[in-house]
Write a protein that holds these residues in place. Structure first.
Motif, PDB file in Angstrom:
ATOM      1  N   ARG A 152      -3.260   9.913 -10.051  1.00 23.44           N
ATOM      2  CA  ARG A 152      -1.714   9.673 -10.034  1.00 23.44           C
ATOM      3  C   ARG A 152      -1.419   8.740  -8.918  1.00 23.44           C
ATOM      4  O   ARG A 152      -0.144   8.862  -8.356  1.00 23.44           O
ATOM      5  N   ASN A 153      -1.991   8.158  -8.300  1.00 25.40           N
ATOM      6  CA  ASN A 153      -1.901   7.389  -7.125  1.00 25.40           C
ATOM      7  C   ASN A 153      -2.027   5.847  -7.352  1.00 25.40           C
ATOM      8  O   ASN A 153      -2.422   5.025  -6.721  1.00 25.40           O
ATOM      9  N   TRP A 154      -1.270   5.473  -8.736  1.00 21.19           N
ATOM     10  CA  TRP A 154      -1.245   4.274  -8.949  1.00 21.19           C
ATOM     11  C   TRP A 154       0.414   3.987  -8.920  1.00 21.19           C
ATOM     12  O   TRP A 154       1.273   4.861  -9.326  1.00 21.19           O
ATOM     13  N   ALA A 155       0.865   2.792  -8.926  1.00 22.46           N
ATOM     14  CA  ALA A 155       2.159   2.425  -9.009  1.00 22.46           C
ATOM     15  C   ALA A 155       2.298   1.021  -9.175  1.00 22.46           C
ATOM     16  O   ALA A 155       1.543   0.163  -9.273  1.00 22.46           O
ATOM     17  N   HIS A 156       3.714   0.574  -9.324  1.00 25.08           N
ATOM     18  CA  HIS A 156       3.918  -0.748  -9.318  1.00 25.08           C
ATOM     19  C   HIS A 156       3.770  -1.326  -7.948  1.00 25.08           C
ATOM     20  O   HIS A 156       3.752  -0.773  -7.053  1.00 25.08           O
ATOM     21  N   PRO A 157       3.075  -2.639  -7.808  1.00 20.58           N
ATOM     22  CA  PRO A 157       2.962  -3.137  -6.387  1.00 20.58           C
ATOM     23  C   PRO A 157       3.992  -3.009  -5.381  1.00 20.58           C
ATOM     24  O   PRO A 157       3.857  -2.754  -4.218  1.00 20.58           O
ATOM     25  N   ALA A 158       5.334  -3.020  -5.825  1.00 20.95           N
ATOM     26  CA  ALA A 158       6.340  -2.935  -5.107  1.00 20.95           C
ATOM     27  C   ALA A 158       6.513  -1.533  -4.439  1.00 20.95           C
ATOM     28  O   ALA A 158       6.696  -1.304  -3.278  1.00 20.95           O
ATOM     29  N   MET A 159       6.069  -0.551  -5.161  1.00 15.67           N
ATOM     30  CA  MET A 159       6.076   0.956  -4.835  1.00 15.67           C
ATOM     31  C   MET A 159       5.136   1.012  -3.796  1.00 15.67           C
ATOM     32  O   MET A 159       5.170   1.689  -2.804  1.00 15.67           O
ATOM     33  N   VAL A 160       3.859   0.495  -3.834  1.00 14.00           N
ATOM     34  CA  VAL A 160       2.616   0.561  -2.792  1.00 14.00           C
ATOM     35  C   VAL A 160       3.024  -0.229  -1.645  1.00 14.00           C
ATOM     36  O   VAL A 160       2.912   0.695  -0.522  1.00 14.00           O
ATOM     37  N   GLU A 161       3.853  -1.126  -1.586  1.00 14.77           N
ATOM     38  CA  GLU A 161       4.331  -1.783  -0.421  1.00 14.77           C
ATOM     39  C   GLU A 161       5.203  -0.910   0.113  1.00 14.77           C
ATOM     40  O   GLU A 161       5.208  -0.836   1.494  1.00 14.77           O
ATOM     41  N   PHE A 162       6.096  -0.211  -0.557  1.00 13.86           N
ATOM     42  CA  PHE A 162       7.116   0.619  -0.006  1.00 13.86           C
ATOM     43  C   PHE A 162       6.609   1.982   0.727  1.00 13.86           C
ATOM     44  O   PHE A 162       6.881   2.260   1.878  1.00 13.86           O
ATOM     45  N   LEU A 163       5.685   2.554   0.196  1.00 18.63           N
ATOM     46  CA  LEU A 163       5.054   3.621   0.895  1.00 18.63           C
ATOM     47  C   LEU A 163       4.429   3.426   1.954  1.00 18.63           C
ATOM     48  O   LEU A 163       4.205   3.990   2.998  1.00 18.63           O
ATOM     49  N   GLN A 164       3.585   2.308   2.189  1.00 19.65           N
ATOM     50  CA  GLN A 164       2.874   1.968   3.176  1.00 19.65           C
ATOM     51  C   GLN A 164       3.857   1.422   4.390  1.00 19.65           C
ATOM     52  O   GLN A 164       3.531   1.922   5.312  1.00 19.65           O
ATOM     53  N   ASP A 165       4.997   0.626   3.784  1.00 21.80           N
ATOM     54  CA  ASP A 165       6.124   0.714   4.953  1.00 21.80           C
ATOM     55  C   ASP A 165       6.522   1.800   5.532  1.00 21.80           C
ATOM     56  O   ASP A 165       6.545   2.202   6.651  1.00 21.80           O
ATOM     57  N   LEU A 166       7.061   2.871   4.681  1.00 25.03           N
ATOM     58  CA  LEU A 166       7.788   4.228   5.030  1.00 25.03           C
ATOM     59  C   LEU A 166       6.534   4.888   5.782  1.00 25.03           C
ATOM     60  O   LEU A 166       7.050   5.629   7.050  1.00 25.03           O
ATOM     61  N   SER A 167       5.459   4.781   5.519  1.00 20.99           N
ATOM     62  CA  SER A 167       4.315   5.524   6.282  1.00 20.99           C
ATOM     63  C   SER A 167       4.166   5.187   7.650  1.00 20.99           C
ATOM     64  O   SER A 167       4.005   5.931   8.657  1.00 20.99           O
ATOM     65  N   ARG A 168       4.223   3.848   7.749  1.00 17.72           N
ATOM     66  CA  ARG A 168       4.256   3.388   9.188  1.00 17.72           C
ATOM     67  C   ARG A 168       5.437   3.837  10.033  1.00 17.72           C
ATOM     68  O   ARG A 168       5.197   4.104  11.450  1.00 17.72           O
ATOM     69  N   PHE A 169       6.452   3.762   9.484  1.00 17.33           N
ATOM     70  CA  PHE A 169       7.861   4.404  10.075  1.00 17.33           C
ATOM     71  C   PHE A 169       7.402   5.746  10.458  1.00 17.33           C
ATOM     72  O   PHE A 169       7.838   6.478  11.607  1.00 17.33           O
ATOM     73  N   ALA A 170       6.975   6.696   9.444  1.00 19.85           N
ATOM     74  CA  ALA A 170       6.855   8.118   9.740  1.00 19.85           C
ATOM     75  C   ALA A 170       5.758   8.407  10.925  1.00 19.85           C
ATOM     76  O   ALA A 170       6.014   9.379  11.720  1.00 19.85           O
ATOM     77  N   ALA A 171       4.881   7.417  11.008  1.00 21.49           N
ATOM     78  CA  ALA A 171       3.986   7.876  12.107  1.00 21.49           C
ATOM     79  C   ALA A 171       4.558   7.413  13.484  1.00 21.49           C
ATOM     80  O   ALA A 171       3.891   7.745  14.661  1.00 21.49           O
ATOM     81  N   THR A 172       5.675   6.793  13.644  1.00 22.92           N
ATOM     82  CA  THR A 172       6.384   6.862  14.821  1.00 22.92           C
ATOM     83  C   THR A 172       7.202   7.957  15.083  1.00 22.92           C
ATOM     84  O   THR A 172       7.526   8.177  16.359  1.00 22.92           O
ATOM     85  N   GLN A 173       7.203   9.022  14.430  1.00 24.56           N
ATOM     86  CA  GLN A 173       7.663  10.386  14.537  1.00 24.56           C
ATOM     87  C   GLN A 173       7.124  11.263  15.301  1.00 24.56           C
ATOM     88  O   GLN A 173       5.611  11.510  14.756  1.00 24.56           O
ATOM     89  N   PRO A 174       7.405  11.861  16.349  1.00 21.74           N
ATOM     90  CA  PRO A 174       6.561  12.939  17.119  1.00 21.74           C
ATOM     91  C   PRO A 174       6.056  14.081  16.036  1.00 21.74           C
ATOM     92  O   PRO A 174       6.806  14.854  14.986  1.00 21.74           O
ATOM     93  N   GLY A 175       4.976  14.151  16.087  1.00 18.93           N
ATOM     94  CA  GLY A 175       4.106  15.135  15.199  1.00 18.93           C
ATOM     95  C   GLY A 175       3.854  14.816  13.791  1.00 18.93           C
ATOM     96  O   GLY A 175       3.134  15.658  13.126  1.00 18.93           O
TER      97      GLY A 175
END
Length: 302
Positions: free
Chosen positions: A86-109
């Motif tokens: 179930r790791n399939w999505a519209h390309p717009a969702m894949v792009e969003f998740l990658q963007d949000l994950s990069r932000f999450a990686a800036t958070q401590p821990g």
């Protein structure tokens, strides 16, 4: 190639194996009037259809053409429960998740994000979800990833963390300002239609936000959603057959969240049954005929 919409198709689908594994593949004839549960038909297909990404129908009754697969592991994310496919999505969702994950990686821990269910390779009804049918819904775990090298086996057994207390009326000690920051970042993204979250977390944000409150409108209280939050994107460009959800009511939605909280702490008394009311009809499985006509072709493609 997609061949028409309403005719009869021979579709090569992975068949579910019995206890003895007697068969690994089979041919299933599919027409739009097929009465079998659509969740079964869509769950057998192992990969996406050809062509560009398009969402057809609504979040709880639709399908997905040209899906993109969120890679199982990236620099700032890992897809969980890989056995579900179930790791399939519209390309717009894949792009969003990658963007949000990069932000999450800036958070401590936080090394990034653990991503749960998105959609099946061609969308459609999904066991365990009412939505997740057009590749525009995704579940993001509340567990802060401390490493992004989980094995496939670990991804089946590691569990997320619950953030709720008092049945969801409040957050517990596992809630952090990093959770708040990631939710605020997600809800502030113009691609986002809604984020579903347990009421206590929404009330906590309402009580503690001293700056711009606009993002709170997109965060909506809903049942469950205490070990993950559910992101829903707006219909993307290039998908004229996609049906957007009505925007949330104006305002920050905090009064609604506090009402949910109050009903958890002091449940209203049950209403006596109406003796004159007809018995409720049993819920019927969604069939292919209940979905947009394009979904028959999406299922048959390839």
């Amino acid at each position: 190639m997609i061949r028409g919409v309403l005719g009869l198709f021979a579709v090569t689908l992975l068949a579910s194996c019995g206890p003895g594994g007697e068969e690994s593949a089979g041919y299933v004839a599919v027409r739009q009037a097929d009465s079998r549960p659509a969740r079964e038909l869509f769950s057998y297909v192992p990969d996406a259809s050809e062509g560009r990404g398009q969402a057809f129908g609504g979040y709880a009754r639709g399908c997905l053409a040209g899906a993109a697969q969120l890679p199982e592991t990236g620099p700032t994310w890992q897809a969980m429960r890989l056995s579900r496919n179930r790791n399939w999505a519209h390309p717009a969702m894949v792009e969003f998740l990658q963007d949000l994950s990069r932000f999450a990686a800036t958070q401590p821990g936080w090394e990034g994000l653990y991503v749960g269910d998105i959609s099946q390779p061609r969308g459609g009804p999904v066991t365990g979800h009412a939505s997740h049918q057009i590749g525009m819904d995704a579940d993001i775990w509340m567990l802060p990833p401390d490493r992004l090298n989980l094995s496939a086996a670990e991804r089946e057994t590691v569990s997320s963390v619950s953030l709720r207390r008092a049945e969801g009326a409040y957050v517990n000690d596992a809630w952090t300002e990093q959770h708040w920051a990631i939710l605020r970042e997600a809800a502030s993204d113009p691609r986002v239609s809604r984020i579903f979250l347990f009421p206590g977390a929404k009330v906590w944000m309402c009580d503690n936000e001293t700056g711009n409150r606009d993002y709170l409108r997109q965060i909506r209280p809903w049942y469950g959603h205490y070990s993950h939050f559910h992101v829903r994107l707006r219909c993307p460009a290039g998908s004229p057959g996609c049906e957007d959800q009505t925007p949330p009511p104006p305002g920050d939605g905090c009064a609604e969240a506090r009402e949910w909280q109050a009903n958890i702490l002091n449940p209203p008394p049950p209403q006596p049954p109406d003796p004159d009311a007809p018995p409720p009809e049993p819920r019927r499985e969604i069939t292919l005929g209940d979905l947009p006509a394009q979904c028959t072709a999406v299922l048959a493609d390839g």
